[in-house]
Design an enzyme around this catalytic site. Structure first.
Site: not given
Ligand code: VG1
Ligand code: CO
Length: 544
Positions: A377, A282-283, A278, A114-115, A280
């Site tokens: 998302k 989804d955000r 981001d 992801s990010h 992947d």
């Molecule tokens: C973070 C965000 C959460 C989100 C998760 C995965 O998790 O706070 O809201 O669902 O990333 O998103 P954490 O446990 O680091 O707070 V992504 O875009 O990585 O699939």
């Molecule tokens: Co993501």
């Protein structure tokens, strides 16, 4: 012919494949048998595979192609009848969710962290999405984790997996490998949901947008949909070529990593609308000319105006938000007379509500927003819904935000992240904080008095499952609150997240600078959790 390789496997360490699957540094994934053991543990945990379909794709980060090659060979050896792979190994998380659903696949492997940054020394990740297109539920991630502890063999087919750079179907052992255009089906779905003609007319009228794909997976999607199909000016989509290291940046659409976009949107050269996504896809980050829309506000505003888009014209069944997300959406649900659900952080908790038809729109404060069109998302979906609303209302983002606050009141909101804190320090802070909870009610911190303090536990209304210890909540008299939780997605040390929120009904007080409006709460949160005292930090790493 499939070969069966028996190998004693190195035990995994204690990271549970939690919220977003398994996430580690690339060198960890590069250890012998590491990827194979994880994928085999997934395949051993998902029930009868014989002849079914598996979707495979990722965000294009370093190591994506190697893992896709292994995944295809292992899928063949494990009895899948077909794999669907995005061309070049590319699939955004929401596009993968859509392909799983559309093709009635058994599930999908989505390769992404992801990010988190990408590159040879940065992060990689593998997550499994189930047949509904959503992240594996806790029951399944627990089973996968348990399997990684006992696994002693994996199945892998001989020979190289077919080329994934040309669209078409090839046979590989007993299995079909179908390489698809990663964008086509997703773009078609967006055309079904939104009024593309209205958005086209908006762009034709001179409306301007900048979309920053951050060199991550949404580039090809945004380019095709925004510029190709909707007629946004050429060059509106920036950094649209997915790079293995995201150009050395964190593909995290927040005010730190998307600062260039933010600065542009606050300048006199700002286009009408700014957005980013981001790693992947989804955000989303939404910024109007001169105004940042917090994700919590965005969720509320999208829900309040969803009827502008054809897919939501019949109304919403309900709204769901993660617990740390502000209560702005609750006020919308209340006005619409529909259900409101508060879940733990992580998209997997929305799956049951969406499958049961209890919620239509869901969101998280971390800039994840989506609906029942997929089970993830969806960054571009949020951008397109905003555009659809702007195309119908023909007002600026700022005017829509101001009107919303005037109608519903404003939930001032901010998240403070303390990254890379030593794990022992973070654990000590939380155990002290949890011990202190019973003594907090009635105590005052500056002008704020604690009304209630607890550790959030979620009782799933659909399957009755319970998720405990999902974040510490401190509620103050008057409705303000502070929430504390540990991130489940970081790969080095611990990240402490502190979320603060204050409701302000008075429109004459809706334009105070956010950190200033929340100053008392921020001070109270620190006094309660002792963040400075424990960590020695005098400020957060990231403020959103
Ligand atoms: C973070 C965000 C959460 C989100 C998760 C995965 O998790 O706070 O809201 O669902 O990333 O998103 P954490 O446990 O680091 O707070 V992504 O875009 O990585 O699939
Ligand atoms: Co993501």
């Amino acid at each position: 012919m499939s070969a069966v390789t028996s190998t004693p496997t190195r035990p995994y360490d204690d990271q549970k494949p939690g919220t977003s699957g398994l996430r580690k540094k690339v060198p960890v994934f590069q250890q012998e048998n590491y990827v194979e053991n994880f994928i085999q543990s997934v395949f051993d945990s998902i029930g009868e595979i014989g002849g079914r379909t598996l979707v495979i794709g990722g965000d294009g980060r370093f190591y994506n192609r190697e893992v896709i090659g292994k995944a295809i060979r292992m899928a063949a050896a494990n009895g899948f009848g077909r794999v669907i792979v995005g061309k070049g190994g590319i699939l955004s998380t929401p596009a993968a969710s859509n392909l799983i659903r559309k093709n009635k696949a058994h599930g999908g492997l989505v390769l992404s962290a992801s990010h988190n940054p990408g590159g040879p020394k940065e992060d990689f990740g593998i997550k499994y999405n189930a047949a509904n297109g959503g992240p594996a539920p806790e029951k399944l991630t627990d089973a996968i984790h348990a399997r990684t502890r006992t696994i002693d063999r994996y199945l892998i087919a001989d020979g190289d997996a077919p080329d994934i750079d040309a669209i078409g179907t090839a046979a590989f052992h007993e299995m079909a490998v179908e390489v698809v255009d990663p964008v086509a089906d997703y773009a078609a779905l967006m055309e079904e949901l939104f009024d593309f003609a209205a958005i086209k007319a908006l762009f034709a009228s001179g409306f301007t947008i900048v979309f920053d794909a951050m060199h991550a997976v949404t580039g090809p999607y945004a380019k095709e949909i925004l510029e190709g199909r909707l007629g946004a000016a050429g060059g509106s989509v920036r950094n649209f070529v997915p790079l293995e290291d995201f150009g050395g940046h964190h593909p995290d659409p927040n005010l730190v990593h998307a600062k260039d976009l933010y600065d542009l949107m606050m300048s006199s050269d700002a286009p009408d609308f700014g957005a980013a996504s981001d790693g992947d896809g989804d955000r989303n980050l939404i910024i109007g000319k001169g105004i940042f829309v917090t994700p919590s506000d965005s969720l509320a505003m999208l829900a309040a105006n969803a009827g502008c888009a054809p897919a939501y014209r019949e109304g919403l069944k309900g709204i769901a938000r993660s617990m740390p997300t502000s209560a702005a959406a609750d006020r919308v649900a209340q006005k619409l007379g529909i259900g409101m659900y508060e879940t733990p952080t992580g998209w997997k908790f929305f799956g049951n509500l969406l499958d049961a038809g209890m919620a239509t729109i869901c969101g998280e404060e971390s800039a994840g927003t989506g609906s029942d069109h997929v089970r993830e998302k969806d960054g571009l979906w949020a951008v397109l819904l905003w555009l659809n609303i702007l195309a119908v209302r023909r007002e600026s983002v700022k005017a829509i935000v101001d009107r919303h606050w005037a109608d519903y009141g404003r939930n001032y909101y901010s998240r403070h992240d303390y990254e890379d804190v030593e794990t022992g320090t973070a654990n000590a802070l939380f155990s002290e904080l949890r011990d202190a909870l019973p003594g907090l009610p009635g105590r005052s911190f500056g002008p704020l008095t604690v009304e209630k303090a607890d550790d959030f536990a979620y009782h799933d209304p659909v399957d009755g499952s319970v998720a405990e210890k999902q974040g510490v909540r401190v509620l103050f008299e008057g409705g303000s609150r502070a929430v504390f939780r540990l991130s489940g997605t970081g790969t080095s040390g611990a990240t402490i997240r502190v979320y603060v929120e204050r409701y302000e009904p008075d429109p004459s007080l809706h334009h105070v600078e956010t950190q200033e409006a929340l100053a008392d709460l921020i001070a109270a949160a620190d006094a309660i959790a002792g963040i400075r005292r424990h960590t020695g930090r005098d400020r957060p790493t990231v403020i959103t």
